[in-house]
Design a protein around this motif. Structure first.
Motif, PDB file in Angstrom:
ATOM      1  N   THR A 201     -71.796  12.170 -22.931  1.00 17.83           N
ATOM      2  CA  THR A 201     -71.533  13.434 -22.238  1.00 17.83           C
ATOM      3  C   THR A 201     -70.055  13.599 -21.921  1.00 17.83           C
ATOM      4  N   PHE A 202     -69.356  12.489 -21.655  1.00 20.25           N
ATOM      5  CA  PHE A 202     -67.907  12.568 -21.464  1.00 20.25           C
ATOM      6  C   PHE A 202     -67.204  12.830 -22.793  1.00 20.25           C
ATOM      7  N   ALA A 203     -67.617  12.130 -23.854  1.00 18.72           N
ATOM      8  CA  ALA A 203     -66.967  12.291 -25.160  1.00 18.72           C
ATOM      9  C   ALA A 203     -67.069  13.731 -25.645  1.00 18.72           C
ATOM     10  N   LEU A 204     -68.233  14.341 -25.448  1.00 18.28           N
ATOM     11  CA  LEU A 204     -68.441  15.727 -25.871  1.00 18.28           C
ATOM     12  C   LEU A 204     -67.442  16.654 -25.175  1.00 18.28           C
ATOM     13  N   GLN A 205     -67.346  16.529 -23.859  1.00 14.15           N
ATOM     14  CA  GLN A 205     -66.480  17.424 -23.096  1.00 14.15           C
ATOM     15  C   GLN A 205     -65.001  17.148 -23.341  1.00 14.15           C
ATOM     16  N   ILE A 206     -64.634  15.878 -23.456  1.00 12.65           N
ATOM     17  CA  ILE A 206     -63.231  15.543 -23.704  1.00 12.65           C
ATOM     18  C   ILE A 206     -62.809  16.031 -25.084  1.00 12.65           C
ATOM     19  N   ALA A 207     -63.685  15.888 -26.078  1.00 16.67           N
ATOM     20  CA  ALA A 207     -63.373  16.374 -27.421  1.00 16.67           C
ATOM     21  C   ALA A 207     -63.145  17.875 -27.416  1.00 16.67           C
ATOM     22  N   LYS A 208     -63.950  18.606 -26.644  1.00 15.37           N
ATOM     23  CA  LYS A 208     -63.749  20.051 -26.537  1.00 15.37           C
ATOM     24  C   LYS A 208     -62.419  20.365 -25.847  1.00 15.37           C
TER      25      LYS A 208
END
Length: 367
Positions: A201-208
């Motif tokens: 969930t962190f990786a998804l948001q940080i990538a965005k």
């Protein structure tokens, strides 16, 4: 013949010495559980485990309240979260016991992450003051008070709760440093395999936040959650195998490692990078050893291909904590907390966590 005999006896002596060392190290492995039988002078509550085993070994006990050293903060814990390593340290597989204590855990505190209020500061601390709300981490974080080095925390954004901030340190740093290992930059097509867990969930948001086009891979029940967190596309792995689609990606953040190297190479663009970030389930499973071996093999063989399979180790970095703090303050990252448990139910929280189906983070609140 003489050389063969010498080799034979040398090998035998090495094996005997190794066995003797393991025997001695095993029986000398201990902790302070029995030595600190007297009531503490200045007590506080903390979760401890004196033996390896199931979550039932976690106990809420009175221990001595710590005092900060010159470069430390004394902090009052408000929230702490569970991580993959926490479950492993409690269970005590033999690989971890080589570092944590062969017979008994040498360090008996539980937890790694926290969100806290500064209670007092050491003589050399000028960056923080009593009353500051900060987040970061220190082993033994599931306790009323902890002493932590000043370079292991950052200021908590005002728009983030203690429960959310307590979920950040390990999962947030793992996601951020993994994406940087994959050389993330604007305009890329990024796929997050395992997008619904703590790191995912962190990786998804940080990538965005890096202005990339993100595809999230998760189960049916987490599809809407992934979209809410900002995923441009979502693949339900129960219905579709992402390695068999016609899409190609510049960066594959693989938090599960459940596909072969060939399958993953198939969906990478030329010079694409697969970041080996995790092995899936939080609880102990028979699949985990195979996934570890698969990851090590992929990292080795990728040296001979155009596609890089990158491995890394999450490290504590205050600058990265501040970077995550800025992303949260800007509203680009919001920690997803599925459940909170009071400190008195820590064992139950770990039991749920070990089932491997947690969405986002599981947080322990400390009163």
């Amino acid at each position: 013949m003489t050389i063969k005999r010498a080799f034979k006896w040398t090998t035998l002596l090495i094996l005997v010495a190794l066995a003797a060392w393991l025997f001695i190290a095993y029986w000398m492995s201990t902790n302070d559980c029995n030595r600190n039988a007297a009531a503490p002078t200045n007590p506080m509550k903390a979760i401890r485990y004196c033996e390896y085993g199931s979550p039932d070994v976690l106990k809420l006990e009175d221990v001595e309240k710590p005092m900060p050293k010159d470069d430390e903060l004394l902090v009052r814990v408000r929230a702490a979260s569970l991580n993959f390593i926490d479950a492993g340290l409690v269970r005590g597989p033999w690989v971890l016991r080589l570092l944590a204590g062969l017979r008994k855990p040498e360090f008996t505190g539980f937890g790694q992450d926290f969100a806290v209020v500064v209670e007092a500061v050491g003589n050399n601390v000028t960056e923080f003051k009593p009353g500051d709300e900060v987040f970061g981490g220190k082993r033994g974080s599931v306790a009323q008070y902890v002493c932590v080095r000043k370079d292991r925390v950052a200021l908590k954004p005002a728009n983030i709760t203690f429960e959310q901030a307590g979920a950040v340190k390990h999962a947030g740093l793992t996601a951020l440093q993994g994406l940087r290992t994959g050389k993330i930059h604007p305009g890329q097509k990024v796929l997050i395999n395992g997008a619904s867990g703590g790191v995912g969930t962190f990786a998804l948001q940080i990538a965005k936040a890096f202005d990339t086009e993100v595809t999230a891979v998760c189960s049916t029940r987490n599809v809407e959650m992934a979209r809410t967190l900002g995923a441009d596309h979502v693949i339900d792995y129960t219905k579709e195998d992402f390695t068999k689609t016609e899409e190609h990606y510049d960066l594959l953040f693989d938090n599960v490692n459940n596909h072969s190297m060939t399958e993953r190479r198939r969906i990478l663009n030329p010079d694409g990078i697969c970041v080996l970030a995790g092995i899936g389930s939080a609880g102990p499973t028979q699949e985990q050893l195979g996934r570890i071996v698969r990851g090590l093999g992929a990292g080795l063989w990728s040296r001979f291909t155009d596609h890089k399979f990158a491995q890394y180790t999450t490290r504590m970095d205050q600058a990265d904590l501040k970077f995550l703090s800025d992303l949260m303050a800007q509203g680009k990252v919001k920690p997803f907390v599925e459940k909170t448990y009071p400190i008195t139910e820590t064992a139950e929280a770990l039991r749920y966590f070990e089932q491997g189906h947690a969405r986002g983070k599981i947080v322990i609140t400390v009163e």
